[in-house]
Scaffold this motif. Structure first.
Motif, PDB file in Angstrom:
ATOM      1  N   PRO A   1      26.327 -37.639  -4.978  1.00 18.38           N
ATOM      2  CA  PRO A   1      27.589 -37.324  -5.670  1.00 18.38           C
ATOM      3  C   PRO A   1      28.520 -36.432  -4.856  1.00 18.38           C
ATOM      4  CG  PRO A   1      25.730 -36.241  -6.737  1.00 18.38           C
ATOM      5  CD  PRO A   1      25.157 -37.222  -5.779  1.00 18.38           C
ATOM      6  N   THR A   2      27.973 -35.508  -4.070  1.00 24.68           N
ATOM      7  CA  THR A   2      28.848 -34.659  -3.261  1.00 24.68           C
ATOM      8  C   THR A   2      29.503 -35.452  -2.129  1.00 24.68           C
ATOM      9  OG1 THR A   2      26.935 -33.961  -1.945  1.00 24.68           O
ATOM     10  CG2 THR A   2      27.577 -32.556  -3.791  1.00 24.68           C
ATOM     11  N   CYS A   3      28.759 -36.377  -1.536  1.00 27.01           N
ATOM     12  CA  CYS A   3      29.345 -37.213  -0.480  1.00 27.01           C
ATOM     13  C   CYS A   3      30.409 -38.144  -1.058  1.00 27.01           C
ATOM     14  CB  CYS A   3      28.252 -38.009   0.223  1.00 27.01           C
ATOM     15  SG  CYS A   3      28.821 -38.925   1.669  1.00 27.01           S
ATOM     16  N   LEU A   4      30.153 -38.704  -2.223  1.00 27.76           N
ATOM     17  CA  LEU A   4      31.170 -39.518  -2.887  1.00 27.76           C
ATOM     18  C   LEU A   4      32.429 -38.702  -3.180  1.00 27.76           C
ATOM     19  CD1 LEU A   4      29.161 -41.732  -5.419  1.00 27.76           C
ATOM     20  CD2 LEU A   4      30.654 -42.549  -3.591  1.00 27.76           C
ATOM     21  N   SER A   5      32.244 -37.456  -3.560  1.00 27.95           N
ATOM     22  CA  SER A   5      33.397 -36.584  -3.822  1.00 27.95           C
ATOM     23  C   SER A   5      34.191 -36.345  -2.550  1.00 27.95           C
ATOM     24  CB  SER A   5      32.920 -35.255  -4.415  1.00 27.95           C
ATOM     25  OG  SER A   5      32.285 -35.450  -5.655  1.00 27.95           O
ATOM     26  N   ALA A   6      33.498 -36.178  -1.413  1.00 27.09           N
ATOM     27  CA  ALA A   6      34.202 -35.994  -0.140  1.00 27.09           C
ATOM     28  C   ALA A   6      35.026 -37.230   0.206  1.00 27.09           C
ATOM     29  CB  ALA A   6      33.202 -35.693   0.972  1.00 27.09           C
ATOM     30  N   ILE A   7      34.459 -38.422  -0.013  1.00 29.19           N
ATOM     31  CA  ILE A   7      35.201 -39.661   0.249  1.00 29.19           C
ATOM     32  C   ILE A   7      36.398 -39.777  -0.694  1.00 29.19           C
ATOM     33  CG2 ILE A   7      35.049 -42.179   0.242  1.00 29.19           C
ATOM     34  CD1 ILE A   7      32.121 -41.920   0.991  1.00 29.19           C
ATOM     35  N   TRP A   8      36.174 -39.449  -1.957  1.00 29.20           N
ATOM     36  CA  TRP A   8      37.270 -39.532  -2.930  1.00 29.20           C
ATOM     37  C   TRP A   8      38.413 -38.598  -2.536  1.00 29.20           C
ATOM     38  CZ3 TRP A   8      40.202 -41.459  -6.479  1.00 29.20           C
ATOM     39  CH2 TRP A   8      41.025 -40.618  -7.223  1.00 29.20           C
ATOM     40  N   GLU A   9      38.101 -37.350  -2.208  1.00 37.11           N
ATOM     41  CA  GLU A   9      39.152 -36.397  -1.861  1.00 37.11           C
ATOM     42  C   GLU A   9      39.849 -36.796  -0.566  1.00 37.11           C
ATOM     43  OE1 GLU A   9      40.444 -34.107  -3.553  1.00 37.11           O
ATOM     44  OE2 GLU A   9      39.062 -34.052  -5.235  1.00 37.11           O
ATOM     45  N   MET A  10      39.119 -37.364   0.381  1.00 32.72           N
ATOM     46  CA  MET A  10      39.739 -37.849   1.607  1.00 32.72           C
ATOM     47  C   MET A  10      40.734 -38.971   1.295  1.00 32.72           C
ATOM     48  SD  MET A  10      37.917 -39.780   4.812  1.00 32.72           S
ATOM     49  CE  MET A  10      37.464 -41.148   3.729  1.00 32.72           C
ATOM     50  N   THR A  11      40.342 -39.895   0.417  1.00 34.25           N
ATOM     51  CA  THR A  11      41.225 -40.999   0.039  1.00 34.25           C
ATOM     52  C   THR A  11      42.425 -40.503  -0.747  1.00 34.25           C
ATOM     53  OG1 THR A  11      39.279 -42.442  -0.059  1.00 34.25           O
ATOM     54  CG2 THR A  11      41.290 -43.240  -1.102  1.00 34.25           C
ATOM     55  N   ARG A  12      42.180 -39.628  -1.699  1.00 34.68           N
ATOM     56  CA  ARG A  12      43.278 -39.086  -2.504  1.00 34.68           C
ATOM     57  C   ARG A  12      44.249 -38.293  -1.645  1.00 34.68           C
ATOM     58  NH1 ARG A  12      45.108 -34.815  -3.519  1.00 34.68           N
ATOM     59  NH2 ARG A  12      43.409 -33.829  -2.398  1.00 34.68           N
ATOM     60  N   ASN A  13      43.719 -37.520  -0.687  1.00 29.11           N
ATOM     61  CA  ASN A  13      44.583 -36.717   0.166  1.00 29.11           C
ATOM     62  C   ASN A  13      45.444 -37.599   1.076  1.00 29.11           C
ATOM     63  OD1 ASN A  13      45.348 -34.056   1.363  1.00 29.11           O
ATOM     64  ND2 ASN A  13      44.432 -34.974   3.174  1.00 29.11           N
ATOM     65  N   TRP A  14      44.865 -38.718   1.540  1.00 30.51           N
ATOM     66  CA  TRP A  14      45.665 -39.651   2.339  1.00 30.51           C
ATOM     67  C   TRP A  14      46.843 -40.190   1.520  1.00 30.51           C
ATOM     68  CZ3 TRP A  14      45.988 -44.928   1.030  1.00 30.51           C
ATOM     69  CH2 TRP A  14      46.776 -45.688   1.900  1.00 30.51           C
ATOM     70  N   ALA A  15      46.576 -40.592   0.283  1.00 30.86           N
ATOM     71  CA  ALA A  15      47.648 -41.107  -0.572  1.00 30.86           C
ATOM     72  C   ALA A  15      48.684 -40.017  -0.866  1.00 30.86           C
ATOM     73  CB  ALA A  15      47.056 -41.641  -1.882  1.00 30.86           C
TER      74      ALA A  15
ATOM     75  N   THR B   1      46.531 -48.649   7.458  1.00 28.49           N
ATOM     76  CA  THR B   1      45.559 -47.900   6.667  1.00 28.49           C
ATOM     77  C   THR B   1      44.548 -47.258   7.606  1.00 28.49           C
ATOM     78  OG1 THR B   1      45.794 -49.422   4.821  1.00 28.49           O
ATOM     79  CG2 THR B   1      43.829 -48.030   4.835  1.00 28.49           C
ATOM     80  N   PRO B   2      44.266 -45.971   7.445  1.00 29.21           N
ATOM     81  CA  PRO B   2      43.275 -45.340   8.329  1.00 29.21           C
ATOM     82  C   PRO B   2      41.900 -45.987   8.181  1.00 29.21           C
ATOM     83  CG  PRO B   2      43.851 -43.907   6.480  1.00 29.21           C
ATOM     84  CD  PRO B   2      44.812 -45.035   6.457  1.00 29.21           C
ATOM     85  N   TRP B   3      41.275 -46.260   9.315  1.00 26.52           N
ATOM     86  CA  TRP B   3      39.995 -46.973   9.307  1.00 26.52           C
ATOM     87  C   TRP B   3      38.892 -46.174   8.635  1.00 26.52           C
ATOM     88  CZ3 TRP B   3      35.944 -44.545  11.751  1.00 26.52           C
ATOM     89  CH2 TRP B   3      36.286 -43.492  12.606  1.00 26.52           C
ATOM     90  N   LYS B   4      39.039 -44.863   8.552  1.00 26.69           N
ATOM     91  CA  LYS B   4      37.974 -44.029   8.005  1.00 26.69           C
ATOM     92  C   LYS B   4      37.686 -44.355   6.536  1.00 26.69           C
ATOM     93  CE  LYS B   4      41.238 -40.333   6.832  1.00 26.69           C
ATOM     94  NZ  LYS B   4      41.590 -38.905   7.014  1.00 26.69           N
ATOM     95  N   ILE B   5      38.691 -44.792   5.778  1.00 24.93           N
ATOM     96  CA  ILE B   5      38.478 -45.029   4.348  1.00 24.93           C
ATOM     97  C   ILE B   5      37.608 -46.260   4.107  1.00 24.93           C
ATOM     98  CG2 ILE B   5      39.620 -45.519   2.163  1.00 24.93           C
ATOM     99  CD1 ILE B   5      41.951 -43.807   3.085  1.00 24.93           C
ATOM    100  N   PRO B   6      37.959 -47.441   4.610  1.00 20.88           N
ATOM    101  CA  PRO B   6      37.078 -48.602   4.356  1.00 20.88           C
ATOM    102  C   PRO B   6      35.709 -48.454   4.997  1.00 20.88           C
ATOM    103  CG  PRO B   6      38.820 -49.182   5.911  1.00 20.88           C
ATOM    104  CD  PRO B   6      39.167 -47.845   5.358  1.00 20.88           C
ATOM    105  N   VAL B   7      35.632 -47.819   6.171  1.00 15.72           N
ATOM    106  CA  VAL B   7      34.334 -47.695   6.847  1.00 15.72           C
ATOM    107  C   VAL B   7      33.396 -46.785   6.051  1.00 15.72           C
ATOM    108  CG1 VAL B   7      33.183 -46.836   8.921  1.00 15.72           C
ATOM    109  CG2 VAL B   7      35.250 -48.197   9.123  1.00 15.72           C
ATOM    110  N   THR B   8      33.886 -45.639   5.591  1.00 15.33           N
ATOM    111  CA  THR B   8      33.027 -44.744   4.801  1.00 15.33           C
ATOM    112  C   THR B   8      32.619 -45.370   3.477  1.00 15.33           C
ATOM    113  OG1 THR B   8      35.047 -43.662   3.974  1.00 15.33           O
ATOM    114  CG2 THR B   8      33.916 -42.621   5.832  1.00 15.33           C
ATOM    115  N   LEU B   9      33.513 -46.141   2.872  1.00 14.12           N
ATOM    116  CA  LEU B   9      33.159 -46.808   1.617  1.00 14.12           C
ATOM    117  C   LEU B   9      32.070 -47.857   1.833  1.00 14.12           C
ATOM    118  CD1 LEU B   9      36.689 -47.228   0.011  1.00 14.12           C
ATOM    119  CD2 LEU B   9      34.825 -45.807  -0.852  1.00 14.12           C
ATOM    120  N   LEU B  10      32.129 -48.558   2.948  1.00 16.15           N
ATOM    121  CA  LEU B  10      31.099 -49.560   3.240  1.00 16.15           C
ATOM    122  C   LEU B  10      29.755 -48.904   3.565  1.00 16.15           C
ATOM    123  CD1 LEU B  10      33.111 -52.150   5.378  1.00 16.15           C
ATOM    124  CD2 LEU B  10      32.226 -52.450   3.058  1.00 16.15           C
TER     125      LEU B  10
END
Length: 394
Positions: A159-173, A267-276
């Motif tokens: 859950p903490t790693c998912l939160s880091a991905i979420w905040e990274m995505t939200r911050n990009w937007a 789109t920054p590559w970090k978002i789809p790669v971390t989600l995969l």
């Protein structure tokens, strides 16, 4: 049992049967004595003595490390060191991206772009603890406190790693919106459908993420340390794994919505790669919750499962976030650079506009000719300083 005695360790140790029965103690085939409240070792050099009040002296608890360190513990130390490095790098990234170079804005708060690094720090911290506590999981005779800490902090990393991905995505937007507003203040309204969707997105994500955390972490752990198949694959663990998948899906949908509204050039590559990558860990959690044979909570679990499918995706995600943080500039500095670029472009456009020539009655082109004509039409004046009485026009 023989003449009021109970034996363990192949008959080499004996205990008063009346006292053991009175306090509910049972001698188990693995040479331990337990009543589910206390558990002591009774083999080899571990020779406990029970007294009439049911307490023990000269005893060692069942979760005392008595074996040599094994594969799980060795790899756990390596994983803990890696998380320690990630923790330091996350602090450095927070120092870089958490600084402000522009006046504070109510619409875009500074803490918003700090949250990805906060979650990276939390994930690295719990991963470090889980890695070090893995040392004693295989060393103890019966799983106990060390195993509980190892499993708890291991499960928290998702859950903490998912939160880091979420905040990274939200911050990009959020930064895409900020760049648009900086260029044109009226481009994005704060009362339209887009703003309402962005208001509810974090609520939905953190609801799913918290439910995943609550169902898997906040529960009784003693049955789990006994590798009870009915507990390890119960409905709570199954529901928790499904909620993790729903939280992941929320991030994917939020990313697609942001791309629809802000239409970035790339789109920054970090978002789809971390989600995969993180979906590997989610799939492993789902499989573990429904299939006991691959569960990471079993005492006999293969270390390859928990480290390759459990820890490795989290480590890779954190490294990708940190690498992008190292390559990308501070948001305020990037915004200043874009402003300077726009101003330079504007200056070039202004300098390229040709100057207008005046065609009026008193234009600059006609002034020299008029002035010369006036001088030629004037009468000559006497020069009092030449001494020869010559004259010159004035």
């Amino acid at each position: 049992m023989d003449d009021g005695w109970l034996y363990s360790d192949g008959g080499r140790q004996r205990f008063n049967a009346t006292t053991l029965k009175q306090y509910g103690y049972t001698i188990y085939p693995n040479n331990t004595i337990s009543n589910y409240s206390n558990c002591v070792l009774a083999f080899g050099g571990y020779i406990p003595t029970v007294i009439s009040n049911g307490s023990w002296y000269n005893s060692s608890g069942c979760d005392t490390p008595v074996r040599q360190i094994r594969t799980r513990g060795i790899i756990g130390i390596v994983v803990a060191v890696i998380f320690g490095v990630i923790l330091v790098l996350s602090l450095v990234a927070l120092s870089k991206h958490g600084k402000s170079f522009l006046p504070a804005e109510k619409r875009f708060r500074l803490v918003g772009r700090r949250w990805p690094w906060y979650w990276c720090i939390i994930t690295a911290s719990v991963g470090l603890i889980s890695g070090f506590t893995a040392v004693d999981v295989d060393r103890v005779w019966v799983l106990g406190t060390a195993a509980i800490f190892h499993f708890i902090f291991y499960l928290v990393t998702l859950p903490t790693c998912l939160s880091a991905i979420w905040e990274m995505t939200r911050n990009w937007a959020s930064f895409e919106e900020r760049k648009g507003v900086d260029e044109d203040f009226t481009r994005y309204r704060q009362d339209d459908l887009r703003s309402k969707i962005e208001f509810y997105e974090p609520l939905i994500f953190y609801l799913f993420n918290f439910l995943s955390f609550f169902l898997s972490i906040l529960r009784a752990w003693n049955p789990i340390t006994r590798s009870n198949v009915h507990v390890i694959t119960d409905a709570r663990f199954q529901a928790s794994s499904i909620f993790s998948l729903l939280a992941w899906g929320t991030v994917v949908v939020a990313h697609l919505i942001a791309r629809h509204y802000y239409q970035p050039r790339s789109t920054p590559w970090k978002i789809p790669v971390t989600l995969l990558i993180i979906v590997i860990r989610i799939a492993f959690n789902i499989g573990s919750a429904f299939d006991y044979s691959i569960s990471q909570l079993r005492y006999q679990a293969t270390p390859a499962y928990i480290y390759c499918l459990g820890y490795l995706p989290v480590i890779l995600v954190l490294f990708i976030i940190l690498y992008s943080g190292w390559k990308e500039p501070n948001e305020d500095q990037e915004l200043l650079r874009l402003r300077n670029t726009r101003n330079a472009t504007l200056d070039q456009e202004m300098s390229a506009i040709p100057e207008r020539k005046s065609t009026g009655k008193y234009s600059a082109e006609k002034k020299p000719d008029t002035y010369r004509a006036r001088r030629a039409s004037r009468a000559p004046a006497h020069d009092y300083w030449s001494g020869d009485g010559s004259t010159e026009p004035v």
